[in-house]
Enzyme design. Structure first.
Site, PDB file in Angstrom:
ATOM      1  N   SER A   1       0.851  -1.189   0.000  1.00  0.00           N
ATOM      2  CA  SER A   1       0.000   0.000   0.000  1.00  0.00           C
ATOM      3  C   SER A   1       0.884   1.236   0.000  1.00  0.00           C
ATOM      4  O   SER A   1       1.671   1.444   0.938  1.00  0.00           O
ATOM      5  CB  SER A   1      -0.894   0.020   1.239  1.00  0.00           C
ATOM      6  OG  SER A   1      -1.387   1.331   1.430  1.00  0.00           O
TER       7      SER A   1
ATOM      8  N   HIS B   1      -1.384  -1.523  -4.093  1.00  0.00           N
ATOM      9  CA  HIS B   1      -2.636  -1.186  -3.422  1.00  0.00           C
ATOM     10  C   HIS B   1      -2.705   0.337  -3.247  1.00  0.00           C
ATOM     11  O   HIS B   1      -1.811   0.947  -2.665  1.00  0.00           O
ATOM     12  CB  HIS B   1      -2.668  -1.896  -2.061  1.00  0.00           C
ATOM     13  CG  HIS B   1      -3.931  -1.724  -1.294  1.00  0.00           C
ATOM     14  ND1 HIS B   1      -5.040  -2.532  -1.478  1.00  0.00           N
ATOM     15  CD2 HIS B   1      -4.276  -0.845  -0.318  1.00  0.00           C
ATOM     16  CE1 HIS B   1      -6.002  -2.163  -0.641  1.00  0.00           C
ATOM     17  NE2 HIS B   1      -5.562  -1.135   0.071  1.00  0.00           N
TER      18      HIS B   1
ATOM     19  N   ASP C   1      -4.919   3.472  -1.806  1.00  0.00           N
ATOM     20  CA  ASP C   1      -5.971   3.824  -0.850  1.00  0.00           C
ATOM     21  C   ASP C   1      -6.563   5.187  -1.168  1.00  0.00           C
ATOM     22  O   ASP C   1      -5.888   6.213  -1.043  1.00  0.00           O
ATOM     23  CB  ASP C   1      -5.395   3.818   0.570  1.00  0.00           C
ATOM     24  CG  ASP C   1      -5.114   2.409   1.046  1.00  0.00           C
ATOM     25  OD1 ASP C   1      -6.052   1.593   1.043  1.00  0.00           O
ATOM     26  OD2 ASP C   1      -3.950   2.115   1.405  1.00  0.00           O
TER      27      ASP C   1
ATOM     28  N   MET D   1      -9.258   7.976  -0.143  1.00  0.00           N
ATOM     29  CA  MET D   1     -10.051   8.413   1.024  1.00  0.00           C
ATOM     30  C   MET D   1     -10.602   9.808   0.766  1.00  0.00           C
ATOM     31  O   MET D   1      -9.907  10.666   0.219  1.00  0.00           O
ATOM     32  CB  MET D   1      -9.159   8.443   2.266  1.00  0.00           C
ATOM     33  CG  MET D   1      -8.448   7.123   2.533  1.00  0.00           C
ATOM     34  SD  MET D   1      -7.545   7.178   4.094  1.00  0.00           S
ATOM     35  CE  MET D   1      -6.710   5.589   4.049  1.00  0.00           C
TER      36      MET D   1
ATOM     37  N   HIS E   1      -8.583   0.715  -3.634  1.00  0.00           N
ATOM     38  CA  HIS E   1      -9.473   0.532  -2.481  1.00  0.00           C
ATOM     39  C   HIS E   1     -10.189   1.859  -2.218  1.00  0.00           C
ATOM     40  O   HIS E   1      -9.561   2.816  -1.760  1.00  0.00           O
ATOM     41  CB  HIS E   1      -8.595   0.096  -1.294  1.00  0.00           C
ATOM     42  CG  HIS E   1      -9.316  -0.036   0.002  1.00  0.00           C
ATOM     43  ND1 HIS E   1      -8.640  -0.213   1.208  1.00  0.00           N
ATOM     44  CD2 HIS E   1     -10.644  -0.046   0.317  1.00  0.00           C
ATOM     45  CE1 HIS E   1      -9.513  -0.304   2.192  1.00  0.00           C
ATOM     46  NE2 HIS E   1     -10.724  -0.212   1.682  1.00  0.00           N
TER      47      HIS E   1
ATOM     48  N   MET F   1     -12.310   4.160  -0.206  1.00  0.00           N
ATOM     49  CA  MET F   1     -12.870   4.458   1.114  1.00  0.00           C
ATOM     50  C   MET F   1     -13.574   5.801   0.999  1.00  0.00           C
ATOM     51  O   MET F   1     -13.129   6.822   1.532  1.00  0.00           O
ATOM     52  CB  MET F   1     -11.757   4.478   2.172  1.00  0.00           C
ATOM     53  CG  MET F   1     -11.267   3.088   2.523  1.00  0.00           C
ATOM     54  SD  MET F   1      -9.653   3.094   3.305  1.00  0.00           S
ATOM     55  CE  MET F   1      -8.625   3.182   1.842  1.00  0.00           C
TER      56      MET F   1
ATOM     57  N   MET G   1     -11.096  -5.877   6.272  1.00  0.00           N
ATOM     58  CA  MET G   1     -10.281  -4.873   6.969  1.00  0.00           C
ATOM     59  C   MET G   1      -9.866  -5.422   8.327  1.00  0.00           C
ATOM     60  O   MET G   1     -10.705  -5.857   9.116  1.00  0.00           O
ATOM     61  CB  MET G   1     -11.080  -3.577   7.193  1.00  0.00           C
ATOM     62  CG  MET G   1     -11.350  -2.737   5.955  1.00  0.00           C
ATOM     63  SD  MET G   1      -9.903  -2.303   4.955  1.00  0.00           S
ATOM     64  CE  MET G   1      -8.871  -1.426   6.124  1.00  0.00           C
TER      65      MET G   1
ATOM     66  N   ASP H   1      -6.275  -6.329   4.932  1.00  0.00           N
ATOM     67  CA  ASP H   1      -5.699  -4.984   4.852  1.00  0.00           C
ATOM     68  C   ASP H   1      -5.668  -4.351   6.235  1.00  0.00           C
ATOM     69  O   ASP H   1      -6.713  -4.106   6.833  1.00  0.00           O
ATOM     70  CB  ASP H   1      -6.564  -4.151   3.891  1.00  0.00           C
ATOM     71  CG  ASP H   1      -6.009  -2.761   3.632  1.00  0.00           C
ATOM     72  OD1 ASP H   1      -4.910  -2.434   4.114  1.00  0.00           O
ATOM     73  OD2 ASP H   1      -6.699  -1.996   2.926  1.00  0.00           O
TER      74      ASP H   1
HETATM   75  C1  DX5 Z   1      -6.077   1.702   5.863  1.00  0.00           C
HETATM   76  C2  DX5 Z   1      -5.713   1.340   4.460  1.00  0.00           C
HETATM   77  C3  DX5 Z   1      -4.575   0.405   4.364  1.00  0.00           C
HETATM   78  C4  DX5 Z   1      -3.276   0.919   4.918  1.00  0.00           C
HETATM   79  C5  DX5 Z   1      -2.560  -0.256   5.497  1.00  0.00           C
HETATM   80  O1  DX5 Z   1      -7.213   2.470   5.846  1.00  0.00           O
HETATM   81  O2  DX5 Z   1      -6.813   0.773   3.779  1.00  0.00           O
HETATM   82  O3  DX5 Z   1      -4.398  -0.067   3.020  1.00  0.00           O
HETATM   83  O4  DX5 Z   1      -2.444   1.522   3.972  1.00  0.00           O
HETATM   84  O5  DX5 Z   1      -1.443   0.219   6.145  1.00  0.00           O
HETATM   85  P1  DX5 Z   1      -0.693  -0.681   7.230  1.00  0.00           P
HETATM   86  O6  DX5 Z   1      -0.181  -1.882   6.482  1.00  0.00           O
HETATM   87  O7  DX5 Z   1       0.387   0.218   7.714  1.00  0.00           O
HETATM   88  O8  DX5 Z   1      -1.702  -1.036   8.255  1.00  0.00           O
HETATM   89 ZN    ZN Z   2      -6.414  -0.254   1.788  1.00  0.00          ZN
END
Ligand code: DX5
Ligand code: ZN
Length: 225
Positions: A11, A36, A38, A40, A69, A71, A140, A179
């Site tokens: 990620s 990956h 993320d 948000m 992903h 969010m 998650m 994740d």
């Molecule tokens: C959290 C994200 C993850 C995050 C994981 O909201 O969806 O993908 O980057 O990071 P680590 O591996 O540090 O928990």
């Molecule tokens: Zn993620």
């Protein structure tokens, strides 16, 4: 035991956003199978990250598929933009989608893999009616929003329950992704529970050597598979 070769999905949330190209190259050099990404929006989760223009730039330099992903509170509205930007896998949260079947069908119609995501407090049964239709399930193992959080151990039981549910639905080869909070201390347990795709952010990019960190997770996955 896992049925498929386990894939590692670094990620980039914990990478230096001014040097994403270098971060991706390092992860790929270490054996990353996916990148990956993320996304948000500051509404569904209390953090804001990146949008389609950044995904488009990442797509230009990444050699492995992009696992995006979402969010965000309105994934139906933005799914197409992320696919056009270069997402190969697109996952959406069950918690924001009252018409999940329609959303999953729509994402698949865009020609990418459609994934559904469960927050830690969301029960597995929320996926029961869609289990035969999804391309992958993301469990998650932290509350979404930030990298570097502590792994929630109960997530392993959830992975096993999702596996059983997918199998019951006849979706025996549908991968399960995990994740949040994954590192060398718990990756083997995650794989033993049934995980096929491992996301890791801080365990890779908050280290001095992301190439070696990716490779270490990849090796640990190979041993555990
Ligand atoms: C959290 C994200 C993850 C995050 C994981 O909201 O969806 O993908 O980057 O990071 P680590 O591996 O540090 O928990
Ligand atoms: Zn993620």
């Amino acid at each position: 035991m896992s049925r498929h070769p386990v894939r590692i999905a670094p990620s980039i949330l914990s990478a230096d956003f001014a040097a994403l190209g270098a971060a991706i190259a390092a992860a790929e050099k270490g054996g990353a199978d996916l990148i990956h990404v993320d996304v948000m929006d500051g509404h569904f989760v209390p953090n804001i990250t990146i949008g389609p223009p950044v995904v488009k730039s990442i797509k230009r330099v990444a050699r492995v598929p992009l696992d995006v992903h979402l969010m965000i509170t309105d994934p139906d509205k933005y799914a197409e933009a992320f696919v056009q930007a270069g997402a190969d896998m697109l996952s959406v949260h069950v918690e924001v989608l009252p018409h999940l079947h329609r959303s999953v069908t729509f994402i698949k119609s865009l020609g990418v893999k459609a994934g559904v995501v469960l927050n830690p407090s969301t029960p597995v049964v929320a996926l029961e009616e869609i289990a035969a239709d999804v391309d992958f399930v993301l469990v998650m193992s932290v509350n979404p929003g930030f990298g570097g959080q502590k792994f929630i151990p109960k997530s392993l039981q959830k992975v096993a329950a999702v596996r059983a549910m997918l199998d019951r639905a006849g979706n025996t080869s549908t991968p399960i992704e995990i994740d949040g909070g994954i590192d060398l201390s718990n990756i083997a347990r995650a794989i033993a529970a049934g995980v096929d795709i491992v996301v890791a952010g801080s365990a890779i990019f908050n280290t001095p050597d992301p190439v070696a960190a990716t490779r270490a997770l990849k090796d640990a996955a190979a041993v555990a598979s």
